[in-house]
Motif scaffolding. Sequence first.
Motif, PDB file in Angstrom:
ATOM      1  N   ARG A 115       0.840  -1.206   0.000  1.00  0.00           N
ATOM      2  CA  ARG A 115       0.000   0.000   0.000  1.00  0.00           C
ATOM      3  C   ARG A 115       0.873   1.254   0.000  1.00  0.00           C
ATOM      4  N   TYR A 116       1.993   1.186   0.734  1.00  0.00           N
ATOM      5  CA  TYR A 116       2.907   2.325   0.760  1.00  0.00           C
ATOM      6  C   TYR A 116       3.535   2.551  -0.619  1.00  0.00           C
ATOM      7  N   PHE A 117       3.961   1.480  -1.288  1.00  0.00           N
ATOM      8  CA  PHE A 117       4.582   1.638  -2.604  1.00  0.00           C
ATOM      9  C   PHE A 117       3.596   2.224  -3.612  1.00  0.00           C
ATOM     10  N   GLU A 118       2.326   1.820  -3.529  1.00  0.00           N
ATOM     11  CA  GLU A 118       1.299   2.391  -4.408  1.00  0.00           C
ATOM     12  C   GLU A 118       1.133   3.877  -4.124  1.00  0.00           C
ATOM     13  N   HIS A 119       1.083   4.230  -2.828  1.00  0.00           N
ATOM     14  CA  HIS A 119       0.942   5.627  -2.424  1.00  0.00           C
ATOM     15  C   HIS A 119       2.164   6.429  -2.867  1.00  0.00           C
ATOM     16  N   LEU A 120       3.347   5.857  -2.702  1.00  0.00           N
ATOM     17  CA  LEU A 120       4.585   6.536  -3.075  1.00  0.00           C
ATOM     18  C   LEU A 120       4.623   6.825  -4.567  1.00  0.00           C
ATOM     19  N   GLU A 121       4.285   5.837  -5.381  1.00  0.00           N
ATOM     20  CA  GLU A 121       4.321   6.054  -6.835  1.00  0.00           C
ATOM     21  C   GLU A 121       3.297   7.104  -7.246  1.00  0.00           C
ATOM     22  N   ARG A 122       2.105   7.052  -6.667  1.00  0.00           N
ATOM     23  CA  ARG A 122       1.073   8.032  -6.991  1.00  0.00           C
ATOM     24  C   ARG A 122       1.542   9.449  -6.651  1.00  0.00           C
ATOM     25  N   THR A 123       2.202   9.595  -5.512  1.00  0.00           N
ATOM     26  CA  THR A 123       2.680  10.908  -5.085  1.00  0.00           C
ATOM     27  C   THR A 123       3.815  11.396  -5.979  1.00  0.00           C
ATOM     28  N   LEU A 124       4.729  10.518  -6.332  1.00  0.00           N
ATOM     29  CA  LEU A 124       5.860  10.915  -7.188  1.00  0.00           C
ATOM     30  C   LEU A 124       5.387  11.338  -8.571  1.00  0.00           C
ATOM     31  N   VAL A 125       4.339  10.696  -9.069  1.00  0.00           N
ATOM     32  CA  VAL A 125       3.758  11.110 -10.347  1.00  0.00           C
ATOM     33  C   VAL A 125       3.101  12.481 -10.201  1.00  0.00           C
ATOM     34  N   ALA A 126       2.404  12.683  -9.078  1.00  0.00           N
ATOM     35  CA  ALA A 126       1.696  13.950  -8.852  1.00  0.00           C
ATOM     36  C   ALA A 126       2.646  15.133  -8.785  1.00  0.00           C
ATOM     37  N   ILE A 127       3.837  14.950  -8.222  1.00  0.00           N
ATOM     38  CA  ILE A 127       4.798  16.061  -8.104  1.00  0.00           C
ATOM     39  C   ILE A 127       5.773  16.077  -9.282  1.00  0.00           C
ATOM     40  N   GLU A 128       5.472  15.239 -10.299  1.00  0.00           N
ATOM     41  CA  GLU A 128       6.234  15.194 -11.552  1.00  0.00           C
ATOM     42  C   GLU A 128       7.688  14.780 -11.344  1.00  0.00           C
ATOM     43  N   PHE A 129       7.928  13.954 -10.329  1.00  0.00           N
ATOM     44  CA  PHE A 129       9.265  13.412 -10.122  1.00  0.00           C
ATOM     45  C   PHE A 129       9.434  12.089 -10.856  1.00  0.00           C
ATOM     46  N   HIS A 130       8.316  11.394 -11.063  1.00  0.00           N
ATOM     47  CA  HIS A 130       8.338  10.069 -11.679  1.00  0.00           C
ATOM     48  C   HIS A 130       7.449  10.068 -12.909  1.00  0.00           C
ATOM     49  N   ASP A 131       8.021   9.619 -14.041  1.00  0.00           N
ATOM     50  CA  ASP A 131       7.274   9.493 -15.288  1.00  0.00           C
ATOM     51  C   ASP A 131       7.056   8.010 -15.561  1.00  0.00           C
ATOM     52  N   PRO A 132       5.825   7.509 -15.412  1.00  0.00           N
ATOM     53  CA  PRO A 132       5.574   6.072 -15.625  1.00  0.00           C
ATOM     54  C   PRO A 132       5.947   5.595 -17.028  1.00  0.00           C
ATOM     55  N   ASP A 133       5.967   6.516 -18.017  1.00  0.00           N
ATOM     56  CA  ASP A 133       6.325   6.131 -19.383  1.00  0.00           C
ATOM     57  C   ASP A 133       7.832   5.975 -19.560  1.00  0.00           C
ATOM     58  N   GLN A 134       8.605   6.574 -18.646  1.00  0.00           N
ATOM     59  CA  GLN A 134      10.057   6.426 -18.657  1.00  0.00           C
ATOM     60  C   GLN A 134      10.522   6.145 -17.223  1.00  0.00           C
ATOM     61  N   PRO A 135      10.218   4.953 -16.713  1.00  0.00           N
ATOM     62  CA  PRO A 135      10.424   4.666 -15.278  1.00  0.00           C
ATOM     63  C   PRO A 135      11.882   4.591 -14.846  1.00  0.00           C
ATOM     64  N   ARG A 136      12.791   4.151 -15.744  1.00  0.00           N
ATOM     65  CA  ARG A 136      14.213   4.052 -15.418  1.00  0.00           C
ATOM     66  C   ARG A 136      14.442   3.274 -14.109  1.00  0.00           C
ATOM     67  N   GLN A 137      13.601   2.273 -13.861  1.00  0.00           N
ATOM     68  CA  GLN A 137      13.708   1.403 -12.682  1.00  0.00           C
ATOM     69  C   GLN A 137      13.603   2.180 -11.366  1.00  0.00           C
ATOM     70  N   LEU A 138      13.008   3.378 -11.402  1.00  0.00           N
ATOM     71  CA  LEU A 138      12.925   4.186 -10.189  1.00  0.00           C
ATOM     72  C   LEU A 138      12.182   3.453  -9.080  1.00  0.00           C
ATOM     73  N   MET A 139      10.986   2.921  -9.379  1.00  0.00           N
ATOM     74  CA  MET A 139      10.200   2.289  -8.327  1.00  0.00           C
ATOM     75  C   MET A 139      10.871   0.997  -7.843  1.00  0.00           C
ATOM     76  N   ALA A 140      11.522   0.268  -8.755  1.00  0.00           N
ATOM     77  CA  ALA A 140      12.231  -0.937  -8.326  1.00  0.00           C
ATOM     78  C   ALA A 140      13.363  -0.589  -7.363  1.00  0.00           C
ATOM     79  N   ARG A 141      14.072   0.503  -7.633  1.00  0.00           N
ATOM     80  CA  ARG A 141      15.172   0.915  -6.754  1.00  0.00           C
ATOM     81  C   ARG A 141      14.643   1.412  -5.406  1.00  0.00           C
ATOM     82  N   LEU A 142      13.533   2.150  -5.440  1.00  0.00           N
ATOM     83  CA  LEU A 142      12.937   2.612  -4.178  1.00  0.00           C
ATOM     84  C   LEU A 142      12.393   1.427  -3.386  1.00  0.00           C
ATOM     85  N   ARG A 143      11.793   0.467  -4.091  1.00  0.00           N
ATOM     86  CA  ARG A 143      11.296  -0.737  -3.422  1.00  0.00           C
ATOM     87  C   ARG A 143      12.448  -1.455  -2.727  1.00  0.00           C
TER      88      ARG A 143
END
Length: 247
Positions: A187-215
């Motif tokens: 649930r935290y990882f889902e919340h984290l990804e949603r927030t990172l997209v909202a603040i334009e830090f994370h682009d799901p179309d160009q993930p660059r393994q960001l969420m895997a590294r944060l996980r």
Amino acid sequence: MLERIRIVLIGTSHPGNIGGVARAMHNMGLADLALVAPRCDVITQDSISRASGADHLLHQATLHASIEEAIADCTLAVGASARSRTLPWPMLSPRELAARLPQECKPDNARVALVFGREDSGLTNTELQRCHAHVHIPTNADFSSLNLAAAVQVLAYECRMAWLGQIEPPTVTDEQDERATHEELERYFEHLERTLVAIEFHDPDQPRQLMARLRRLYLRARPEKMEMNILRGILSATEKAALPRQR
């Protein structure tokens, strides 16, 4: 301690292997068997024969549709892996894993999952990324393939040795709060990804393994329930602060 250890088998294709795993578990005093999307019947003449008197574990095994469901209540999940990965994950030997178990099993909500993959292809990268750490059995490099039941037997033996007290648990002076469960982390990882997209830090179309590294970062940190609540609170405050920008 042993009653808090769960053996999770994913996509097993041969009923005899499930029976062999049940026998290996019962030999070492383990009784919690979870099967994720098995590709064969669980109760067959072959599985009962291979269980050799441990067929009660086959009848009480739980069935699950996904790894997330099977380990939802677990505070530590360790995936058995024989391959190196493009994104390194914390790697333990069976003995190093066993040395951690007495302390890992102390909290009231503790539940440890040892996760094993398919006979032909093991665990997928996605499944391995659902685990806090990976365990590798150091077999002969010239003949490294292990039967599923044999791999379970090795880890179950190390678990029993730790339970018997022959491996000293690490000394911890500070009292620990309860660890966050896998479900709470997801649930935290889902919340984290949603927030990172909202603040334009994370682009799901160009993930660059960001969420895997944060996980990997958060699973390595092993946050407690209170720490997880704090992190979720920070994310909620960040989302609220980002609202004017989104308008």
